[in-house]
Motif scaffolding. Structure first.
Motif, PDB file in Angstrom:
ATOM      1  N   PHE A   1       0.867  -1.175   0.000  1.00  8.81           N
ATOM      2  CA  PHE A   1       0.000   0.000   0.000  1.00  8.81           C
ATOM      3  C   PHE A   1       0.900   1.219   0.000  1.00  8.81           C
ATOM      4  CE2 PHE A   1      -2.388   3.396   2.018  1.00  8.81           C
ATOM      5  CZ  PHE A   1      -3.602   3.337   1.353  1.00  8.81           C
ATOM      6  N   GLY A   2       0.764   2.070  -0.990  1.00  8.32           N
ATOM      7  CA  GLY A   2       1.591   3.263  -1.073  1.00  8.32           C
ATOM      8  C   GLY A   2       3.023   2.924  -1.441  1.00  8.32           C
ATOM      9  N   VAL A   3       3.919   3.858  -1.184  1.00  7.37           N
ATOM     10  CA  VAL A   3       5.319   3.672  -1.583  1.00  7.37           C
ATOM     11  C   VAL A   3       6.260   3.549  -0.383  1.00  7.37           C
ATOM     12  CG1 VAL A   3       5.042   4.828  -3.795  1.00  7.37           C
ATOM     13  CG2 VAL A   3       5.651   6.175  -1.776  1.00  7.37           C
ATOM     14  N   LYS A   4       5.726   3.552   0.826  1.00 10.66           N
ATOM     15  CA  LYS A   4       6.571   3.567   2.017  1.00 10.66           C
ATOM     16  C   LYS A   4       6.677   2.216   2.713  1.00 10.66           C
ATOM     17  CE  LYS A   4       5.787   8.435   2.830  1.00 10.66           C
ATOM     18  NZ  LYS A   4       5.361   9.462   3.754  1.00 10.66           N
ATOM     19  N   GLY A   5       6.308   1.144   2.042  1.00  9.87           N
ATOM     20  CA  GLY A   5       6.472  -0.178   2.642  1.00  9.87           C
ATOM     21  C   GLY A   5       5.328  -0.636   3.515  1.00  9.87           C
ATOM     22  N   GLU A   6       4.169   0.007   3.398  1.00 14.88           N
ATOM     23  CA  GLU A   6       3.029  -0.462   4.173  1.00 14.88           C
ATOM     24  C   GLU A   6       2.409  -1.667   3.468  1.00 14.88           C
ATOM     25  OE1 GLU A   6       0.933   2.922   6.670  1.00 14.88           O
ATOM     26  OE2 GLU A   6       0.836   3.333   4.512  1.00 14.88           O
ATOM     27  N   VAL A   7       1.684  -2.452   4.235  1.00 16.36           N
ATOM     28  CA  VAL A   7       1.061  -3.664   3.723  1.00 16.36           C
ATOM     29  C   VAL A   7      -0.440  -3.594   3.987  1.00 16.36           C
ATOM     30  CG1 VAL A   7       1.451  -4.988   5.856  1.00 16.36           C
ATOM     31  CG2 VAL A   7       1.214  -6.192   3.688  1.00 16.36           C
ATOM     32  N   ARG A   8      -1.206  -4.123   3.044  1.00 14.93           N
ATOM     33  CA  ARG A   8      -2.657  -4.221   3.205  1.00 14.93           C
ATOM     34  C   ARG A   8      -2.977  -5.670   3.549  1.00 14.93           C
ATOM     35  NH1 ARG A   8      -6.884  -1.103   0.050  1.00 14.93           N
ATOM     36  NH2 ARG A   8      -4.990  -0.135  -0.692  1.00 14.93           N
ATOM     37  N   VAL A   9      -3.751  -5.854   4.611  1.00 18.84           N
ATOM     38  CA  VAL A   9      -4.123  -7.195   5.056  1.00 18.84           C
ATOM     39  C   VAL A   9      -5.638  -7.289   5.107  1.00 18.84           C
ATOM     40  CG1 VAL A   9      -3.974  -8.899   6.925  1.00 18.84           C
ATOM     41  CG2 VAL A   9      -2.004  -7.420   6.432  1.00 18.84           C
ATOM     42  N   THR A  10      -6.190  -8.249   4.399  1.00 19.27           N
ATOM     43  CA  THR A  10      -7.615  -8.541   4.483  1.00 19.27           C
ATOM     44  C   THR A  10      -7.830  -9.306   5.778  1.00 19.27           C
ATOM     45  OG1 THR A  10      -7.771  -8.681   2.083  1.00 19.27           O
ATOM     46  CG2 THR A  10      -9.551  -9.687   3.356  1.00 19.27           C
ATOM     47  N   ALA A  11      -8.730  -8.811   6.621  1.00 22.65           N
ATOM     48  CA  ALA A  11      -8.965  -9.425   7.935  1.00 22.65           C
ATOM     49  C   ALA A  11     -10.187 -10.329   7.894  1.00 22.65           C
ATOM     50  CB  ALA A  11      -9.157  -8.339   8.989  1.00 22.65           C
ATOM     51  N   TYR A  12     -10.072 -11.474   8.558  1.00 21.51           N
ATOM     52  CA  TYR A  12     -11.195 -12.398   8.702  1.00 21.51           C
ATOM     53  C   TYR A  12     -11.677 -12.415  10.143  1.00 21.51           C
ATOM     54  CZ  TYR A  12      -9.275 -14.069   4.254  1.00 21.51           C
ATOM     55  OH  TYR A  12      -8.779 -14.153   2.985  1.00 21.51           O
ATOM     56  N   THR A  13     -11.435 -11.337  10.863  1.00 20.59           N
ATOM     57  CA  THR A  13     -11.818 -11.219  12.264  1.00 20.59           C
ATOM     58  C   THR A  13     -12.959 -10.219  12.382  1.00 20.59           C
ATOM     59  OG1 THR A  13     -10.152  -9.497  12.550  1.00 20.59           O
ATOM     60  CG2 THR A  13      -9.505 -11.750  13.125  1.00 20.59           C
ATOM     61  N   ALA A  14     -13.729 -10.307  13.472  1.00 18.76           N
ATOM     62  CA  ALA A  14     -14.834  -9.372  13.679  1.00 18.76           C
ATOM     63  C   ALA A  14     -14.309  -7.943  13.769  1.00 18.76           C
ATOM     64  CB  ALA A  14     -15.612  -9.746  14.935  1.00 18.76           C
ATOM     65  N   ASP A  15     -13.190  -7.753  14.458  1.00 20.21           N
ATOM     66  CA  ASP A  15     -12.545  -6.453  14.577  1.00 20.21           C
ATOM     67  C   ASP A  15     -11.207  -6.521  13.851  1.00 20.21           C
ATOM     68  OD1 ASP A  15     -11.361  -4.055  15.254  1.00 20.21           O
ATOM     69  OD2 ASP A  15     -11.101  -4.564  17.375  1.00 20.21           O
ATOM     70  N   PRO A  16     -11.084  -5.903  12.681  1.00 19.04           N
ATOM     71  CA  PRO A  16      -9.833  -5.995  11.925  1.00 19.04           C
ATOM     72  C   PRO A  16      -8.611  -5.533  12.710  1.00 19.04           C
ATOM     73  CG  PRO A  16     -11.556  -5.095  10.538  1.00 19.04           C
ATOM     74  CD  PRO A  16     -12.116  -5.169  11.927  1.00 19.04           C
ATOM     75  N   LEU A  17      -8.752  -4.533  13.566  1.00 23.62           N
ATOM     76  CA  LEU A  17      -7.611  -4.035  14.332  1.00 23.62           C
ATOM     77  C   LEU A  17      -7.122  -5.040  15.371  1.00 23.62           C
ATOM     78  CD1 LEU A  17      -8.514  -0.262  14.740  1.00 23.62           C
ATOM     79  CD2 LEU A  17      -6.765  -1.290  13.272  1.00 23.62           C
ATOM     80  N   ALA A  18      -7.910  -6.073  15.643  1.00 20.67           N
ATOM     81  CA  ALA A  18      -7.468  -7.117  16.574  1.00 20.67           C
ATOM     82  C   ALA A  18      -6.228  -7.836  16.044  1.00 20.67           C
ATOM     83  CB  ALA A  18      -8.596  -8.117  16.818  1.00 20.67           C
ATOM     84  N   LEU A  19      -5.979  -7.760  14.743  1.00 21.32           N
ATOM     85  CA  LEU A  19      -4.793  -8.407  14.178  1.00 21.32           C
ATOM     86  C   LEU A  19      -3.514  -7.934  14.847  1.00 21.32           C
ATOM     87  CD1 LEU A  19      -5.600  -8.417  10.349  1.00 21.32           C
ATOM     88  CD2 LEU A  19      -5.805 -10.309  11.973  1.00 21.32           C
ATOM     89  N   THR A  20      -3.511  -6.702  15.347  1.00 23.07           N
ATOM     90  CA  THR A  20      -2.308  -6.183  16.008  1.00 23.07           C
ATOM     91  C   THR A  20      -2.152  -6.726  17.428  1.00 23.07           C
ATOM     92  OG1 THR A  20      -3.470  -4.222  16.814  1.00 23.07           O
ATOM     93  CG2 THR A  20      -2.381  -4.046  14.672  1.00 23.07           C
ATOM     94  N   ALA A  21      -3.216  -7.230  18.012  1.00 21.55           N
ATOM     95  CA  ALA A  21      -3.174  -7.695  19.402  1.00 21.55           C
ATOM     96  C   ALA A  21      -2.756  -9.159  19.534  1.00 21.55           C
ATOM     97  CB  ALA A  21      -4.539  -7.498  20.050  1.00 21.55           C
ATOM     98  N   TYR A  22      -2.758  -9.909  18.453  1.00 20.99           N
ATOM     99  CA  TYR A  22      -2.485 -11.342  18.527  1.00 20.99           C
ATOM    100  C   TYR A  22      -1.007 -11.686  18.524  1.00 20.99           C
ATOM    101  CZ  TYR A  22      -7.441 -11.853  17.404  1.00 20.99           C
ATOM    102  OH  TYR A  22      -8.799 -11.785  17.412  1.00 20.99           O
ATOM    103  N   GLY A  23      -0.142 -10.674  18.421  1.00 18.36           N
ATOM    104  CA  GLY A  23       1.289 -10.959  18.328  1.00 18.36           C
ATOM    105  C   GLY A  23       1.631 -11.312  16.895  1.00 18.36           C
ATOM    106  N   PRO A  24       2.756 -11.989  16.703  1.00 25.36           N
ATOM    107  CA  PRO A  24       3.139 -12.332  15.325  1.00 25.36           C
ATOM    108  C   PRO A  24       2.053 -13.173  14.643  1.00 25.36           C
ATOM    109  CG  PRO A  24       4.922 -12.814  16.845  1.00 25.36           C
ATOM    110  CD  PRO A  24       3.720 -12.467  17.679  1.00 25.36           C
ATOM    111  N   LEU A  25       1.757 -12.817  13.395  1.00 29.08           N
ATOM    112  CA  LEU A  25       0.823 -13.589  12.584  1.00 29.08           C
ATOM    113  C   LEU A  25       1.643 -14.647  11.861  1.00 29.08           C
ATOM    114  CD1 LEU A  25      -1.228 -10.561  11.218  1.00 29.08           C
ATOM    115  CD2 LEU A  25      -1.760 -12.039  13.168  1.00 29.08           C
ATOM    116  N   LEU A  26       1.196 -15.875  11.900  1.00 28.63           N
ATOM    117  CA  LEU A  26       1.988 -17.004  11.430  1.00 28.63           C
ATOM    118  C   LEU A  26       1.592 -17.477  10.041  1.00 28.63           C
ATOM    119  CD1 LEU A  26       1.904 -19.079  14.751  1.00 28.63           C
ATOM    120  CD2 LEU A  26       3.545 -17.307  14.065  1.00 28.63           C
TER     121      LEU A  26
END
Length: 173
Positions: free
Chosen positions: A15-40
């Motif tokens: 996403f963009g030119v600064k190294g950001e990544v877009r992640v499609t979330a399959y969770t009720a709250d997409p921001l919860a992805l940051t709370a789970y620790g490393p995604l495997l």
């Protein structure tokens, strides 16, 4: 079942030119992805460690420790991201993680084991339990509703199912 990996998202690309990544979330709250620790990854190795995230229409956009440039994010497009089941809070009564249903015995009204939940699918209308018959043969689908699955006992390893008339009894072999 705490060692089971649960699919929580998929890398959609850079996403963009600064190294950001877009992640499609399959969770009720997409921001919860940051709370789970490393995604495997499916093999249990670290896929992404989100350090920042903001909501996006299908999930989140953010920075990951493993990504420094847009090209790296684009190279990960399609990567499925998982979290171990034990990182999730226990569900409330009458709530279930679909992953916890897989492997449960399917029992009829007489408590006889008629099969096992092979998978949980959603073809667009609602969640469906795919039942593998105990006697072998073709799997069949059951809507995951209170009427069709009136009793779910994940801790005991079974679900009560009301077999639809279309499925009928297995024919003798």
């Amino acid at each position: 079942m705490t060692d089971r990996l649960i699919l929580v998202g998929q890398v959609a690309g850079g996403f963009g030119v600064k190294g950001e990544v877009r992640v499609t979330a399959y969770t009720a709250d997409p921001l919860a992805l940051t709370a789970y620790g490393p995604l495997l990854c499916a093999d249990g190795s670290i896929g992404l460690t989100l350090t920042t995230a903001r909501p996006d229409k299908n999930g989140v956009v953010g920075r990951a420790k493993e990504i420094a440039a847009k090209e790296q994010a684009d190279a990960l497009r399609g990567l499925k991201l998982y979290v171990p089941r034990d990182r999730f809070p226990e569900p409330d009564e009458d709530e279930f993680y679909l992953a916890d249903l897989i492997g449960l015995e399917a029992r009829d009204g007489d408590d006889a084991v008629i099969g096992r939940v092979k998978s949980v699918q959603n073809f667009g209308a609602s969640d469906m339990l795919e039942i593998a018959p105990a006697s072998g043969g073709q799997t069949w689908y059951l809507p995951f509703t209170r009427e069709a699955a009136p009793e779910v006992r994940t801790a005991q390893g079974w679900v009560r199912v009301i077999r639809p008339a279309e499925v009928g009894e297995p024919e003798p072999g």
